[in-house]
Motif scaffolding. Structure first.
Motif, PDB file in Angstrom:
ATOM      1  N   SER A  23     -51.344   0.168   9.056  1.00 14.54           N
ATOM      2  CA  SER A  23     -52.787   0.104   9.287  1.00 14.54           C
ATOM      3  C   SER A  23     -53.510  -0.781   8.297  1.00 14.54           C
ATOM      4  CB  SER A  23     -53.388   1.509   9.201  1.00 14.54           C
ATOM      5  OG  SER A  23     -53.239   2.023   7.883  1.00 14.54           O
ATOM      6  N   LYS A  81     -54.494   0.411   5.548  1.00 11.09           N
ATOM      7  CA  LYS A  81     -55.377   1.322   4.833  1.00 11.09           C
ATOM      8  C   LYS A  81     -54.561   2.389   4.131  1.00 11.09           C
ATOM      9  CE  LYS A  81     -59.315   0.803   7.991  1.00 11.09           C
ATOM     10  NZ  LYS A  81     -60.284   1.524   8.843  1.00 11.09           N
ATOM     11  N   GLU A  90     -58.200   6.687   3.217  1.00 14.45           N
ATOM     12  CA  GLU A  90     -59.085   5.953   4.121  1.00 14.45           C
ATOM     13  C   GLU A  90     -58.835   6.343   5.577  1.00 14.45           C
ATOM     14  OE1 GLU A  90     -59.649   1.845   1.518  1.00 14.45           O
ATOM     15  OE2 GLU A  90     -58.029   2.022   2.990  1.00 14.45           O
ATOM     16  N   LEU A  91     -57.572   6.569   5.931  1.00 15.37           N
ATOM     17  CA  LEU A  91     -57.264   6.976   7.302  1.00 15.37           C
ATOM     18  C   LEU A  91     -57.865   8.340   7.627  1.00 15.37           C
ATOM     19  CD1 LEU A  91     -53.521   5.845   7.582  1.00 15.37           C
ATOM     20  CD2 LEU A  91     -55.498   4.772   8.650  1.00 15.37           C
ATOM     21  N   ASP A 114     -61.541   8.046   8.125  1.00 17.61           N
ATOM     22  CA  ASP A 114     -61.840   7.532   9.467  1.00 17.61           C
ATOM     23  C   ASP A 114     -61.687   8.627  10.512  1.00 17.61           C
ATOM     24  OD1 ASP A 114     -62.283   5.094   8.319  1.00 17.61           O
ATOM     25  OD2 ASP A 114     -60.344   4.233   8.900  1.00 17.61           O
ATOM     26  N   ALA A 132     -64.723  10.943  10.412  1.00 19.16           N
ATOM     27  CA  ALA A 132     -65.874  10.275  11.027  1.00 19.16           C
ATOM     28  C   ALA A 132     -65.730  10.204  12.534  1.00 19.16           C
ATOM     29  CB  ALA A 132     -66.023   8.873  10.440  1.00 19.16           C
ATOM     30  N   LEU A 133     -64.499  10.016  13.010  1.00 16.83           N
ATOM     31  CA  LEU A 133     -64.272   9.933  14.454  1.00 16.83           C
ATOM     32  C   LEU A 133     -64.501  11.279  15.132  1.00 16.83           C
ATOM     33  CD1 LEU A 133     -63.302   7.944  16.660  1.00 16.83           C
ATOM     34  CD2 LEU A 133     -60.988   8.803  16.270  1.00 16.83           C
ATOM     35  N   ARG A 171     -59.956   4.692  20.144  1.00 20.55           N
ATOM     36  CA  ARG A 171     -59.806   4.615  18.691  1.00 20.55           C
ATOM     37  C   ARG A 171     -58.963   5.767  18.151  1.00 20.55           C
ATOM     38  NH1 ARG A 171     -65.236   4.656  16.081  1.00 20.55           N
ATOM     39  NH2 ARG A 171     -66.000   5.496  18.055  1.00 20.55           N
ATOM     40  N   LEU A 203     -55.689   5.354  15.813  1.00 22.87           N
ATOM     41  CA  LEU A 203     -55.589   6.064  14.546  1.00 22.87           C
ATOM     42  C   LEU A 203     -54.360   6.968  14.508  1.00 22.87           C
ATOM     43  CD1 LEU A 203     -56.953   6.576  11.823  1.00 22.87           C
ATOM     44  CD2 LEU A 203     -58.285   8.395  12.921  1.00 22.87           C
TER      45      LEU A 203
END
Length: 723
Positions: free
Chosen positions: A372, A374, A378-379, A382, A385-386, A398, A402
């Motif tokens: 990725s 990242k 960080e994953l 994300d 947030a998703l 997405r 991910l």
């Protein structure tokens, strides 16, 4: 006279003092200096010089007559000339050897590299420290941002003020060059290239990209996307070349055009992208040929990408990228150049050590690129947030991306479990506990349950951390499939699972829905072949293979049984027409191919029967078979094609049988047996196959005869030794 001569010849030898008379001290007489030559001081080659008269005269005033010295100077001059020539030749040979050794071991670069001196001042109290510019090259290769501060003056090297409080000094370089005409230090507006974050300065770049089987799928597409981006950003005055490798090297445009650098024009970039779209993955990993080709092109830098999973071409054993036969490390060392190889270990940490070693050897930069780009933190950020976003198609897309990133082996089991908890909590907040039906909670759509299971499978394809949770959700999905009355919805879910990327987790889920596939195949048998083809390719270890294979075999047996029933009634024409109609009217390619193969086997058997009838002089049977074949095919050119194929197969079988007969009798019974069996298996309808079977039956007797003959030879040899 004679005794004196004899005593002079033996003078100096270790003889008994009583066996010779004493000689005067001045004997043999001295030759005057004016009459001496160079040879006189070396050796007398003639008789000893003697005086006239009695040499023992007691008259001291009597003059003595000396002979003229021997003229040995011509021969001596020749000897000295040869000696001088030998010395000169020896000096030349030794000087050449010394120069050759110095050329091989000297660290200097004779291709135009220059070394300048950089002065670094640590403080006002400390003296200036001269640093070779070769060290600055290493620093610049590690941090390409330093190149932005290179000044333009090609001659002056400015002192650098370095503060000890700064973690990394900012070094200003001036006048740094690598090769004649190729400036590296002056980068203001200069040509450069980048690949996965590694930047290099120069006009010419070679890209070496792995396309082996381990690069299949998203990994290869990601590498090719970055390759096209890198080349698209090159200026038109720059040049590039691309080499792909698997078990062998695949040069740009398959080597059809010139193997020289190509200008980075818009037209050439577009042609490269079109060519890359036609190249897939497959094979082992052998970068050696590509690496040799790249170094021979003498570029400013080489970008090399590989996942490092190496397969030795000779032994077939797995190894590492640099430690196999003809390894890349040796190739880089033997190249004799200072071309930096920027090595990218791609998504597989097992390649890190080897690619780093290659970069360090050549002065290039090394980088590991995970799936990725990242970090785990960080994953997971994300993912949180998703989950906060409302459900939509964009979110599902997405989430799938991910999940594949979380499924990388670089992500820890704890991070995978955290991500799975986020997915399950988000699902249960909307539909209640999984596996615990609640009348108050809404029933989750089958599509969302399937998306949750796919995310769990993608985030842990090896079933290391999430196996219990995967089994729990898969069991709930299987239960829901039994409850759904809409067959189309069940078919859509099962076909989606079949198309998941092959993994241990996906195979486990497919095993749970195998019974649903059996029901679907029974309702629509024509789709069973398509499902079987996909399952064999993506999930070969699944129980669903046997489920689909059983139905496919049943369909094939039905086709063959129908044709055999017509043949038993003697209606060859009807059997051929039935198979031709089924083959042309079937939409499924697998069923069409199966019917075509059945028709071909039937026709080949009938052509062989007509041949046998001709050999037995049964002309009536031969003509009857040929007439029915012609009537059944109705002037279809396929019949003539198969006639030619049968004749060709017969000739090939006879050639193989002739080759077996021409082999030496001691070539080996085992080899002969294998060759005969190959004829029988490959051409069962040929006459040569019958003859091969007869020879195969006689092989045991031949083998016994050979063993008896060998034993007799051994006995005769033993008898000879005893004699």
């Amino acid at each position: 006279m004679a005794p004196a001569r004899k005593r002079w010849l033996t003078d100096g030898l270790d003889l008994d003092s009583n066996s010779r008379d004493p000689l005067p001290l001045d004997y043999p007489p001295q030759i005057p200096g004016a009459c001496r030559s160079a040879a006189d001081s070396v050796v007398y080659r003639g008789p000893p010089p003697v005086a006239d008269g009695d040499s023992r005269s007691d008259d001291p005033d009597r003059p003595r007559a000396f002979p003229i010295p021997l003229d040995l100077s011509p021969r001596r001059r020749e000897f000295e000339s040869r000696e001088k020539s030998a010395w000169v030749g020896s000096i030349i040979v030794h000087a050449a050897i010394v120069l050759l050794i110095a050329f091989l071991i000297a660290p200097a670069d004779f291709s135009g590299y220059t070394t300048q001196t950089l002065v670094m001042t640590l403080s006002e109290e400390q003296p200036e420290i001269p640093i070779p510019m070769m060290l600055v090259d290493d620093v610049a290769s590690e941090d390409s941002s330093l190149l932005a501060e290179v000044e333009e003056d090609p001659e002056i090297v400015k002192p650098v003020e370095v503060s000890l409080d700064v973690a990394r000094p900012v070094i200003k370089l001036a006048g740094m060059k690598t090769k004649s005409g190729k400036s590296v230090g002056n980068v203001s507006g200069g040509a450069r290239g980048s690949f996965f974050g590694i930047e290099a300065v120069g006009q010419d770049f070679v890209y070496i990209v792995d396309r082996s089987g381990s690069m299949n799928g998203v990994r290869y597409r990601r590498a090719i996307d970055e390759l096209t981006r890198s080349i698209r950003e090159l200026r038109e005055d720059q040049r590039f070349f691309v080499l792909l490798f698997s078990s062998s090297s695949t040069p740009m445009f398959n080597g059809v055009q010139s193997m020289d650098m190509m200008q980075a024009t818009a037209e050439n970039k577009e042609r490269l992208e079109d060519w890359l779209a036609t190249i897939g993955t497959g094979g082992g990993t052998n970068p050696n040929s590509s690496l040799r080709t790249a170094l021979r092109m003498n570029p400013n830098a080489v970008f090399m990408l590989s996942d490092g999973e190496f397969t030795e071409t000779k032994s077939g054993k797995r190894g590492t990228l640099l430690k196999a036969g003809g390894d890349a490390l040796s190739i880089a060392q033997a190249s004799g150049t200072s071309i930096p190889i920027h090595a990218i270990a791609f998504e597989d940490p097992r390649s890190c050590k080897n690619m780093k070693e290659l970069a360090e050897l050549t002065g290039g930069e090394y980088r590991f690129v995970n799936s990725s780009g990242k970090t785990q933190r960080e994953l997971l950020a994300d993912a949180r947030a998703l989950m906060a976003e409302p459900k939509s198609k964009s979110r599902m897309r997405r989430q799938g991306q991910l999940s594949h990133q979380i499924g990388s082996i670089q992500v820890s089991e704890k991070a995978k479990q955290t991500y799975a908890d986020l997915l399950v909590d988000d699902f249960e907040d909307a539909y209640g506990k999984i596996g615990e039906p609640d009348a108050a909670a809404p029933v989750p759509p089958l599509s969302e349950l399937l998306e949750l299971l796919e995310a769990l499978v993608s985030s842990d394809p090896r079933r290391i951390a999430l196996a219990p949770l995967q089994d729990k959700v898969a069991g709930e999905l299987s239960r829901r499939l039994h409850e759904v009355a809409d067959t189309a919805e069940v078919e859509s879910a099962c076909d989606a699972i079949i198309r998941w990327r092959g993994s241990r987790a996906a195979t486990s889920v497919l095993d749970r829905v195998a019974d649903h596939l059996a029901t679907l195949n029974h309702d629509e048998p024509s789709k069973a072949f398509t499902r079987l083809r996909l399952i064999k390719r993506l999930h070969p270890q699944s129980k669903a293979v046997d489920v689909c294979q059983t139905l496919c075999d049943r369909i094939r047996d039905q086709i063959v049984q129908q044709s055999n029933q017509l043949l038993q009634r003697g209606d060859l024409v009807a059997a051929i027409r039935m198979l031709r109609t089924t083959s042309s009217g079937e939409f499924d390619p697998t069923v069409r191919s199966l019917t075509y193969q059945t028709l071909r086997d039937l026709t080949m058997k009938q052509l062989a029967a007509a041949r046998d009838a001709s050999l037995s002089h049964n002309r009536e049977l031969k003509d009857s078979i040929n007439a029915q074949l012609q009537k059944g095919f109705e002037n279809d050119p396929l019949l003539d094609q198969w006639r030619k194929e049968r004749v060709s197969r017969e000739l090939n079988a006879r050639r193989m049988l002739l080759q077996v007969g021409n082999n030496h009798r001691y070539a080996g019974i085992k080899q002969k047996r294998q060759q005969l069996q190959a004829i029988i298996d490959r051409y069962p309808e040929a006459i040569a196959a019958t003859q091969a079977q007869a020879q195969l039956d006689q092989l045991p007797r031949w083998e016994a005869a050979v063993e008896q003959e060998e034993s007799e030879l051994i006995r005769m040899m033993d008898d000879t030794r005893r004699r």
